[in-house]
Design a protein around this motif. Structure first.
Motif, mmCIF file in Angstrom:
data_model
loop_
_atom_site.group_PDB
_atom_site.id
_atom_site.type_symbol
_atom_site.label_atom_id
_atom_site.label_comp_id
_atom_site.label_asym_id
_atom_site.label_seq_id
_atom_site.Cartn_x
_atom_site.Cartn_y
_atom_site.Cartn_z
ATOM 1 N N ASN A 1 0.839 -1.195 0.000
ATOM 2 C CA ASN A 1 0.000 0.000 0.000
ATOM 3 C C ASN A 1 0.872 1.242 0.000
ATOM 4 O O ASN A 1 2.079 1.163 0.259
ATOM 5 C CB ASN A 1 -0.916 0.036 1.235
ATOM 6 C CG ASN A 1 -2.038 -0.962 1.138
ATOM 7 O OD1 ASN A 1 -2.650 -1.118 0.094
ATOM 8 N ND2 ASN A 1 -2.303 -1.654 2.235
ATOM 9 N N MET A 2 0.246 2.369 -0.240
ATOM 10 C CA MET A 2 0.918 3.660 -0.170
ATOM 11 C C MET A 2 0.247 4.456 0.951
ATOM 12 O O MET A 2 -0.981 4.559 0.998
ATOM 13 C CB MET A 2 0.805 4.401 -1.495
ATOM 14 C CG MET A 2 1.431 3.675 -2.669
ATOM 15 S SD MET A 2 3.193 3.449 -2.495
ATOM 16 C CE MET A 2 3.784 5.037 -3.001
ATOM 17 N N LEU A 3 1.057 5.014 1.845
ATOM 18 C CA LEU A 3 0.546 5.755 2.994
ATOM 19 C C LEU A 3 0.647 7.251 2.750
ATOM 20 O O LEU A 3 1.647 7.735 2.218
ATOM 21 C CB LEU A 3 1.341 5.396 4.258
ATOM 22 C CG LEU A 3 1.394 3.915 4.622
ATOM 23 C CD1 LEU A 3 2.283 3.704 5.835
ATOM 24 C CD2 LEU A 3 0.009 3.384 4.883
ATOM 25 N N ALA A 4 -0.371 7.979 3.174
ATOM 26 C CA ALA A 4 -0.358 9.434 3.061
ATOM 27 C C ALA A 4 0.768 9.993 3.935
ATOM 28 O O ALA A 4 1.013 9.497 5.037
ATOM 29 C CB ALA A 4 -1.702 10.007 3.491
ATOM 30 N N PRO A 5 1.450 11.029 3.467
ATOM 31 C CA PRO A 5 2.659 11.489 4.162
ATOM 32 C C PRO A 5 2.439 12.418 5.358
ATOM 33 O O PRO A 5 3.382 12.643 6.108
ATOM 34 C CB PRO A 5 3.406 12.243 3.052
ATOM 35 C CG PRO A 5 2.352 12.729 2.139
ATOM 36 C CD PRO A 5 1.276 11.678 2.171
ATOM 37 N N GLU A 6 1.230 12.935 5.583
ATOM 38 C CA GLU A 6 1.038 13.957 6.609
ATOM 39 C C GLU A 6 1.417 13.482 8.009
ATOM 40 O O GLU A 6 2.219 14.108 8.702
ATOM 41 C CB GLU A 6 -0.415 14.464 6.617
ATOM 42 C CG GLU A 6 -0.833 15.187 5.364
ATOM 43 C CD GLU A 6 -1.335 14.239 4.286
ATOM 44 O OE1 GLU A 6 -1.679 13.079 4.590
ATOM 45 O OE2 GLU A 6 -1.381 14.671 3.116
ATOM 46 N N ALA A 7 0.802 12.408 8.474
ATOM 47 C CA ALA A 7 1.064 11.929 9.830
ATOM 48 C C ALA A 7 2.486 11.386 9.964
ATOM 49 O O ALA A 7 3.147 11.587 10.986
ATOM 50 C CB ALA A 7 0.055 10.846 10.208
ATOM 51 N N LEU A 8 2.969 10.731 8.935
ATOM 52 C CA LEU A 8 4.319 10.169 9.004
ATOM 53 C C LEU A 8 5.385 11.258 9.014
ATOM 54 O O LEU A 8 6.453 11.073 9.600
ATOM 55 C CB LEU A 8 4.539 9.201 7.848
ATOM 56 C CG LEU A 8 3.697 7.930 7.926
ATOM 57 C CD1 LEU A 8 3.823 7.123 6.650
ATOM 58 C CD2 LEU A 8 4.096 7.092 9.103
ATOM 59 N N ALA A 9 5.102 12.392 8.381
ATOM 60 C CA ALA A 9 6.056 13.498 8.408
ATOM 61 C C ALA A 9 6.252 14.008 9.837
ATOM 62 O O ALA A 9 7.361 14.392 10.215
ATOM 63 C CB ALA A 9 5.591 14.624 7.498
ATOM 64 N N LEU A 10 5.191 13.989 10.652
ATOM 65 C CA LEU A 10 5.325 14.381 12.061
ATOM 66 C C LEU A 10 6.197 13.395 12.836
ATOM 67 O O LEU A 10 6.779 13.746 13.852
ATOM 68 C CB LEU A 10 3.950 14.472 12.724
ATOM 69 C CG LEU A 10 3.095 15.665 12.333
ATOM 70 C CD1 LEU A 10 1.729 15.553 12.991
ATOM 71 C CD2 LEU A 10 3.771 16.958 12.709
#
Length: 161
Positions: A55-64
């Motif tokens: 899968n591909m995960l959205a980067p917003e939460a992971l950037a934190l």
């Protein structure tokens, strides 16, 4: 003629000084030993590799959490399961050339995400409401408790316990 059998004082003193070095955990006489990965981590890693989906995960939460892919979606291999108190997901991330786990659980409209290393040390936790922005969880006790609940959920599903 007398024969003296014994040790010289210098040899005895030298052995006494080097003896504590043999008890050290570090290997000072060669290359460092790679740290041992816990058996549960190896089994969870193999379970995700063999039965998980890409899968591909959205980067917003992971950037934190410090995981970035230059603003693009982040590739991960995931396992998903439904629990009594929500949907559980464990992801295997290799974006930084290091294997890391990301655990998350959805409770209604709230996602709780935890990034951990391969030894299950929690590195960072984020709360992500459906209609809001992700925020870092600063309450360490709360984050540790939720992280332990998610670990327990997945440990109960690892075969060969």
């Amino acid at each position: 003629m007398t024969v003296s059998v014994g040790f010289s004082r210098r040899a005895f003193l030298g052995a006494g000084l080097l003896l504590p070095l043999g008890a050290c955990d570090k290997n000072i006489f060669g290359p460092p030993r790679p740290p041992r990965v816990p058996e549960r981590a190896e089994r969870l890693f193999r379970l995700i590799q063999s039965t998980g989906t890409d899968n591909m995960l959205a980067p917003e939460a992971l950037a934190l959490m410090g995981v970035t892919n230059e603003g693009r979606y982040i590739p991960a291999r995931q396992l998903v399961a439904e629990g009594n108190d929500g949907r559980y997901v464990v992801s295997l991330l290799t974006i930084r050339k290091v294997n890391e786990f990301m655990f998350n659980r959805r409770r209604g409209d709230l996602l709780m995400l935890h990034l951990s290393d391969i030894r299950f040390n929690r590195l960072q936790s984020v709360r992500y409401p459906r209609n809001g922005k992700p925020t870092v969880i600063t309450d360490a006790a709360y984050a540790d408790d939720d992280f332990e609940q998610q670990l327990t959920f997945w440990f109960d599903r690892i075969p060969g316990r």
